[in-house]
Write an enzyme that holds these catalytic residues in place. Structure first.
Site, PDB file in Angstrom:
ATOM      1  N   HIS A 177      11.208  19.538  -4.669  1.00  0.00           N
ATOM      2  CA  HIS A 177      12.023  20.391  -5.547  1.00  0.00           C
ATOM      3  C   HIS A 177      13.053  21.178  -4.740  1.00  0.00           C
ATOM      4  O   HIS A 177      14.246  21.219  -5.092  1.00  0.00           O
ATOM      5  CB  HIS A 177      11.110  21.350  -6.316  1.00  0.00           C
ATOM      6  CG  HIS A 177      11.818  22.265  -7.259  1.00  0.00           C
ATOM      7  ND1 HIS A 177      11.800  22.089  -8.624  1.00  0.00           N
ATOM      8  CD2 HIS A 177      12.561  23.379  -7.045  1.00  0.00           C
ATOM      9  CE1 HIS A 177      12.505  23.049  -9.207  1.00  0.00           C
ATOM     10  NE2 HIS A 177      12.982  23.854  -8.257  1.00  0.00           N
ATOM     11  N   GLU A 178      12.606  21.793  -3.646  1.00  0.00           N
ATOM     12  CA  GLU A 178      13.530  22.594  -2.832  1.00  0.00           C
ATOM     13  C   GLU A 178      14.536  21.713  -2.086  1.00  0.00           C
ATOM     14  O   GLU A 178      15.702  22.090  -1.935  1.00  0.00           O
ATOM     15  CB  GLU A 178      12.757  23.476  -1.851  1.00  0.00           C
ATOM     16  CG  GLU A 178      11.763  24.431  -2.497  1.00  0.00           C
ATOM     17  CD  GLU A 178      12.306  25.199  -3.685  1.00  0.00           C
ATOM     18  OE1 GLU A 178      13.513  25.525  -3.707  1.00  0.00           O
ATOM     19  OE2 GLU A 178      11.531  25.484  -4.605  1.00  0.00           O
TER      20      GLU A 178
END
Length: 217
Positions: A177-178
């Site tokens: 996600h990051e």
């Protein structure tokens, strides 16, 4: 928030800041989280070539900001800095992963948490899984996201180490996600077409709200 040129200068250690910014403080600070609508969220981060005191301070601020928002990860773009820097911490839930290896050695999430990483390269496994996810830049918005269940990530640390991280579960999902954020990709991009259509009005309103707040500033 800095311009794209300034963020690139920060990544190479050539930017020393401007008077009055929160950047130069004596301790970690909680920064404002950038919300959907701000173009910095779509900006690909500049590679971090030199870890300066400013980069270290940004990382400390991001950890504090992530924890204050009860998140498990935060990318630099989410605090207005388009560089390849992110933080992740899933140590609150040891059972959220079934394995973790760092440079080939078995370990646990406590030993590397909070993880501050630079310039990531992520190799995805073949098996995927779908789970409900949210994002600090999209308050109160959640959706089902399909991602690889296992990953192998090559990341750099603030101290110049290179770590090869193999893991699954929430840790793998958070790193993915990051990393998406660092390259300008948002979790809404990974939602189903039907879900995207259902959120069309909500996203338009978020965009309009950001534009309204910017005009007021």
């Amino acid at each position: 928030m800095r311009s794209e040129k300034e963020s690139a200068a920060l990544a190479t250690g050539k930017l020393r800041g401007r008077p009055g910014e929160l950047w130069f403080t004596g301790g970690a600070m909680i920064r404002e989280i950038v919300l959907y609508g701000d173009p910095v969220l779509r900006r690909k981060g500049a590679r971090v070539e030199t870890v300066t005191p400013e980069i270290r301070e940004l990382a400390e601020d991001m950890i504090e900001t992530m924890r204050d928002a009860h998140g498990v990860g935060l990318a630099a773009q989410q605090v207005g800095e388009a560089i390849l820097l992110a933080v992740v911490d899933v140590s609150h839930d040891p059972e959220c992963i079934s394995y973790l290896r760092v440079n080939g050695e078995d370990t646990d999430s406590d030993s590397i948490s909070p993880l501050v990483f630079l310039n990531p390269e992520v190799e995805a496994g073949r098996v995927t899984e779908t789970d409900t996810a949210g994002c600090l830049s999209f308050p109160d918005l959640r959706g089902d996201i399909t991602r690889p269940a296992d990953i192998k990530a090559r990341v750099e640390t603030l101290d110049g180490e290179v770590l090869e991280i193999e893991t699954d579960g929430l840790f793998a999902r958070a790193i993915q996600h990051e990393t998406d954020h660092l390259f300008g990709k948002l979790f809404i991009d990974r939602m189903s077409r039907a879900r995207k259509l259902s959120l069309k009005r909500t996203l338009r309103e978020m965009q309009q709200e950001w534009e309204y707040q910017k005009a007021k500033a």
